[in-house]
Design a protein around this motif. Structure first.
Motif, PDB file in Angstrom:
ATOM      1  N   THR A 183      -8.600 112.547  -3.437  1.00 36.27           N
ATOM      2  CA  THR A 183      -7.730 113.697  -3.187  1.00 36.27           C
ATOM      3  C   THR A 183      -6.332 113.346  -3.673  1.00 36.27           C
ATOM      4  O   THR A 183      -6.023 112.184  -3.959  1.00 36.27           O
ATOM      5  CB  THR A 183      -7.659 114.024  -1.688  1.00 36.27           C
ATOM      6  OG1 THR A 183      -7.113 112.896  -1.011  1.00 36.27           O
ATOM      7  CG2 THR A 183      -9.027 114.351  -1.124  1.00 36.27           C
ATOM      8  N   ARG A 184      -5.490 114.354  -3.720  1.00 36.41           N
ATOM      9  CA  ARG A 184      -4.119 114.116  -4.181  1.00 36.41           C
ATOM     10  C   ARG A 184      -3.434 113.088  -3.286  1.00 36.41           C
ATOM     11  O   ARG A 184      -2.757 112.178  -3.753  1.00 36.41           O
ATOM     12  CB  ARG A 184      -3.350 115.445  -4.162  1.00 36.41           C
ATOM     13  CG  ARG A 184      -2.016 115.393  -4.895  1.00 36.41           C
ATOM     14  CD  ARG A 184      -1.578 116.802  -5.269  1.00 36.41           C
ATOM     15  NE  ARG A 184      -1.472 117.664  -4.083  1.00 36.41           N
ATOM     16  CZ  ARG A 184      -0.357 117.761  -3.352  1.00 36.41           C
ATOM     17  NH1 ARG A 184       0.713 117.077  -3.660  1.00 36.41           N
ATOM     18  NH2 ARG A 184      -0.326 118.565  -2.302  1.00 36.41           N
ATOM     19  N   HIS A 185      -3.662 113.215  -1.981  1.00 38.04           N
ATOM     20  CA  HIS A 185      -3.041 112.278  -1.036  1.00 38.04           C
ATOM     21  C   HIS A 185      -3.551 110.861  -1.265  1.00 38.04           C
ATOM     22  O   HIS A 185      -2.778 109.908  -1.248  1.00 38.04           O
ATOM     23  CB  HIS A 185      -3.346 112.704   0.408  1.00 38.04           C
ATOM     24  CG  HIS A 185      -2.777 114.043   0.731  1.00 38.04           C
ATOM     25  ND1 HIS A 185      -1.419 114.291   0.701  1.00 38.04           N
ATOM     26  CD2 HIS A 185      -3.366 115.213   1.076  1.00 38.04           C
ATOM     27  CE1 HIS A 185      -1.201 115.572   1.011  1.00 38.04           C
ATOM     28  NE2 HIS A 185      -2.373 116.149   1.237  1.00 38.04           N
ATOM     29  N   GLN A 186      -4.854 110.774  -1.535  1.00 34.83           N
ATOM     30  CA  GLN A 186      -5.423 109.441  -1.782  1.00 34.83           C
ATOM     31  C   GLN A 186      -4.863 108.850  -3.068  1.00 34.83           C
ATOM     32  O   GLN A 186      -4.591 107.654  -3.148  1.00 34.83           O
ATOM     33  CB  GLN A 186      -6.953 109.532  -1.876  1.00 34.83           C
ATOM     34  CG  GLN A 186      -7.616 109.739  -0.526  1.00 34.83           C
ATOM     35  CD  GLN A 186      -9.088 110.078  -0.670  1.00 34.83           C
ATOM     36  OE1 GLN A 186      -9.497 110.708  -1.630  1.00 34.83           O
ATOM     37  NE2 GLN A 186      -9.860 109.668   0.317  1.00 34.83           N
TER      38      GLN A 186
ATOM     39  N   THR B 208       0.345 102.001  -3.100  1.00 40.87           N
ATOM     40  CA  THR B 208      -0.185 100.658  -2.820  1.00 40.87           C
ATOM     41  C   THR B 208      -0.098  99.778  -4.061  1.00 40.87           C
ATOM     42  O   THR B 208       0.305  98.618  -4.007  1.00 40.87           O
ATOM     43  CB  THR B 208      -1.664 100.771  -2.376  1.00 40.87           C
ATOM     44  OG1 THR B 208      -1.754 101.771  -1.375  1.00 40.87           O
ATOM     45  CG2 THR B 208      -2.180  99.442  -1.837  1.00 40.87           C
ATOM     46  N   ARG B 209      -0.477 100.422  -5.209  1.00 39.16           N
ATOM     47  CA  ARG B 209      -0.460  99.667  -6.462  1.00 39.16           C
ATOM     48  C   ARG B 209       0.957  99.231  -6.819  1.00 39.16           C
ATOM     49  O   ARG B 209       1.203  98.087  -7.201  1.00 39.16           O
ATOM     50  CB  ARG B 209      -1.045 100.551  -7.571  1.00 39.16           C
ATOM     51  CG  ARG B 209      -1.611  99.746  -8.718  1.00 39.16           C
ATOM     52  CD  ARG B 209      -2.472 100.572  -9.659  1.00 39.16           C
ATOM     53  NE  ARG B 209      -1.876 101.840 -10.033  1.00 39.16           N
ATOM     54  CZ  ARG B 209      -2.403 103.021  -9.720  1.00 39.16           C
ATOM     55  NH1 ARG B 209      -3.515 103.074  -9.016  1.00 39.16           N
ATOM     56  NH2 ARG B 209      -1.812 104.123 -10.106  1.00 39.16           N
ATOM     57  N   GLU B 210       1.898 100.158  -6.628  1.00 40.27           N
ATOM     58  CA  GLU B 210       3.303  99.843  -6.953  1.00 40.27           C
ATOM     59  C   GLU B 210       3.826  98.737  -6.029  1.00 40.27           C
ATOM     60  O   GLU B 210       4.554  97.831  -6.466  1.00 40.27           O
ATOM     61  CB  GLU B 210       4.158 101.103  -6.806  1.00 40.27           C
ATOM     62  CG  GLU B 210       3.976 102.058  -7.988  1.00 40.27           C
ATOM     63  CD  GLU B 210       4.626 103.420  -7.772  1.00 40.27           C
ATOM     64  OE1 GLU B 210       4.555 104.238  -8.689  1.00 40.27           O
ATOM     65  OE2 GLU B 210       5.172 103.643  -6.654  1.00 40.27           O
ATOM     66  N   ALA B 211       3.419  98.845  -4.749  1.00 42.46           N
ATOM     67  CA  ALA B 211       3.859  97.830  -3.778  1.00 42.46           C
ATOM     68  C   ALA B 211       3.308  96.460  -4.169  1.00 42.46           C
ATOM     69  O   ALA B 211       4.037  95.445  -4.133  1.00 42.46           O
ATOM     70  CB  ALA B 211       3.368  98.213  -2.385  1.00 42.46           C
TER      71      ALA B 211
END
Lengths: 168, 526
Positions: B509-512, B519-522
């Motif tokens: 989903t868009r939220h996911q 998460t990836r950026e973090a």
């Protein structure tokens, strides 16, 4: 779907094919109705035969038995004689028929409409008609020495009021 | 009956497929036969009016007036004559093809009997109009047509006097006969137009105008044909001669050599029997009528989407009968309903997401309910395995969907693609019942139920209510208008689609997606 140019080209080919098909079958192949060395004789008859029974004059006694509104002095049967026709070419009969009167009471005219193909050239066309069961001989006769051209249409028509057979 | 129509159906399918290589779906001539018929009709009318200005109905003047048009005024009246002639041929060709195609598709059964039956007199009227048209030119062909026609009519016991006797010899013909012919030549097409109006009564939004591209192409080909091969008269009629050799228009007069050479009773009997058989076809054998759509008032708010989408005028709106605070309610005429299910697909209550109540839409098919379709979706989803699972919604009339069923491809059958509420696509993808959805239906512009393909496309595009939600990823949806012969095409499209879905990975989903990105950026930051 192909690219635009090929698509238009394909459409043009389709339209050309469809138009060629329509154009061709609009007049071809030519249909030959009658061989080129033949002529046609067309016989048409519409004629009411003579009544089968003679008309009879009613007696005074018979008339008095009828309602006053139905007192016709002559009594005629409705049924007509069949019409016998004989058509010959050069002495050979090609059509002979006993045409029955039309109508439920057989009181209508006898009819014939026939076509015959004959080789083009000179022919003696003879046609005879009898319209009374009591007669043995033909009452009307027509004869024509005709030089028929290829594809010529010779009409043979019967008209009792104008004296019998007419060749046109 | 299907086994009799199948060979013809294969032929039409093959021809459609061939033409679809060059024509866009909306321009394909085979998918616009009825509309092309109207197009030719209007051309015939317009050109006929022009030609009539110069036409003289006298027996001795008719030929001369047509010759004047053809030779002296070739650039205008002569051209119009050719247009008139070839458009008439075009009309009879597309009408016969239209009839054969509808027959091949089985579109004459059930409520379609009305269109089938009303089409028959139109065909006969067009033939009568064409034949009287040839008569009017009064050339050798006209003479042949007149004599064979009248001799054939004379076999009927209705005429006291021989009609053919009018053509016995040159002296027996009168101009009065030509006046009768011109009257018939004008009146019969007008009657045909009235019957055509009836012919269209049981369908909504009939296509009576061909798309512009097809009209231009057809018009141009008529123009070129008229210029290259103009219609001309044959030698003048002469009743003193037999029209021994004639160039027949085989589209109109193909049966004339038979009429001429076979006995009158045989040809009349054959013609009447053939006509009766054609007229009886819709009931040979009687069709088991599918159960008509049913309205459930508890779920109907009278929105009239079903009314707008029904291809057969089977739905009307009437005053609310249950006292609920809505303006109207849908009412189905069972005699007009073909059970295509397009109404159920248009109903906003046909959403598989419903949990609070049973899935009973405002309008539904008793034999193939929306709840059944959802149950089938679940059953197929449970069966599927693999990283890429595809759910195919296939129209049962297109018949190809079942051929692609496998461990990774589930197939759910619909009465028509239009029966599928767009929310089902959303449902399958968002509930991860499959990674992608394929809708497989009839060829474009050739929907068995007339409008199913069109409405489905419009719903997905968001131009027709009910819309497919904008948030549904379109890259996970594929429409394949494969038609009945498109099994190979459908398999190829599914293979390609499988690769696309594989690259996309599992649905999120868009939220996911946002959460994953964060998460990836973090992780990258660390």
């Amino acid at each position: 779907m192909m690219n635009r140019f090929t698509g238009y080209l394909g459409q043009a080919v389709f339209y050309a094919f469809a138009a060629a098909l329509a154009g061709y079958f609009a007049t071809r192949p030519v249909y030959r109705q009658v061989p080129a060395d033949q002529a046609q004789i067309k016989l048409m008859i519409k004629h009411g035969g003579v009544r089968v029974e003679d008309c009879r004059k009613l007696t005074t006694q018979e008339l008095s038995k009828l309602p006053t509104t139905a007192r016709r002095p002559i009594d005629c049967s409705r049924e007509r004689s069949p019409v016998t026709v004989l058509l010959s070419i050069d002495g050979e009969p090609i059509y002979q028929a006993e045409l029955q009167p039309t109508g439920l009471s057989k009181d209508g005219p006898s009819k014939a409409y026939e076509k015959f193909l004959v080789p083009a050239g000179r022919h003696l066309v003879e046609v005879r008609l009898r319209d009374d069961v009591r007669d043995q001989d033909y009452k009307y006769e027509g004869r024509l020495d005709a030089d028929l051209k290829p594809w010529q249409n010779l009409a043979v028509e019967f008209d009792a009021e104008r004296g019998g057979f007419h060749f046109r | 009956m299907q086994k009799y129509t199948a060979p013809l159906r294969v032929l039409f399918d093959a021809a459609e497929r061939l033409l679809s290589r060059f024509f866009p779906p909306e321009w394909n001539p085979l998918l616009n036969l009825g509309a092309l018929g109207f197009f030719f009709y209007w051309i015939i009318t317009a050109s006929g009016i022009y030609v009539y200005i110069f036409f003289d109905t006298g027996v001795w003047q008719a030929y001369a007036s047509v010759e004047y048009m053809t030779n002296d005024q070739w650039y205008a009246a002569g051209f119009m004559r050719s247009f008139h002639r070839y458009a008439s041929d075009g009309l009879v060709i597309v009408m016969l093809l239209h009839m054969l195609r509808e027959f091949s598709l089985g579109r004459f059964r059930g409520i379609r009997w009305f269109s089938w039956i009303t089409g028959i007199p139109v065909l006969l009227f067009v033939y009568v109009a064409g034949i009287t048209g040839y008569w009017l030119v009064w050339d050798k062909l006209a003479q042949y047509v007149a004599i064979v026609s009248t001799e054939w009519l004379d076999h009927l016991p209705f005429f006291g006097q021989s009609v053919a006797g009018n053509f016995l010899s040159p002296t027996s013909l009168e101009s009065r006969f030509f006046t009768l012919m011109i009257f018939m030549h004008i009146a019969v097409p007008l009657i045909a137009l009235i019957v055509l109006w009836l012919h269209l009564q049981r369908v909504t939004k009939p296509r009576i105008n061909p798309p512009r591209g097809l009209a231009i192409g057809t018009g141009l080909s008529l123009f070129v044909l008229s210029a290259v091969y103009p219609a001309v008269s044959q030698a003048p009629a002469n009743l003193a001669e037999v029209p021994g050799s004639v160039g027949l228009d085989w589209f109109y007069l193909g049966a004339y050599p038979l009429l001429e050479n076979l006995s009158g009773p045989a040809t009349w009997t054959s013609a009447v029997v053939a006509l009766l058989v054609v007229a009886a076809i819709p009931w040979l054998p009687p069709m088991k009528k599918p159960a008509a759509a049913v309205v459930d008032l508890a779920n109907c708010n009278g929105c009239s989407r079903c009314l707008n989408d029904c291809p057969y005028n089977a739905i009307t709106m009437q005053m609310r009968s249950d006292g609920r605070p809505f303006e109207g309610e849908a009412v189905v005429d069972p005699d007009m309903c073909v059970a295509c299910g397009i109404c159920a697909g248009s109903c906003p209550t046909s959403t598989p997401f419903r949990r609070m109540s049973d899935l009973v839409p405002g309008i539904d098919l008793p034999d193939r309910t929306i709840a059944d379709i959802r149950a089938d979706v679940h059953a197929e989803a449970e069966r599927l395995s693999g990283d890429v699972r595809i759910m195919v919604f296939g129209c049962k009339n297109a018949e190809v969907a079942a051929t692609v069923r496998s461990n990774s491809v589930g197939v759910v059958s619909l009465n028509c693609t239009g029966q599928l509420p767009p929310s089902f696509i959303d449902y399958v993808i968002s509930r991860r019942l499959a990674e992608g959805v394929v809708i497989a239906g009839c060829s474009e512009n050739a929907c068995y139920n007339r409008l199913g393909t069109k409405w489905t496309t419009a719903r997905i595009e968001g131009s027709r209510d009910p819309f497919l939600r904008a948030s549904v990823p379109r890259e996970r949806l594929k429409t394949v208008w494969a038609g009945r012969l498109g099994a190979r095409m459908l398999r190829a499209q599914i293979t390609t689609f499988d690769a696309v879905l594989s690259a996309l990975g599992p649905y999120r989903t868009r939220h996911q997606r946002v959460a994953a990105k964060t998460t990836r950026e973090a992780a990258d930051d660390e």
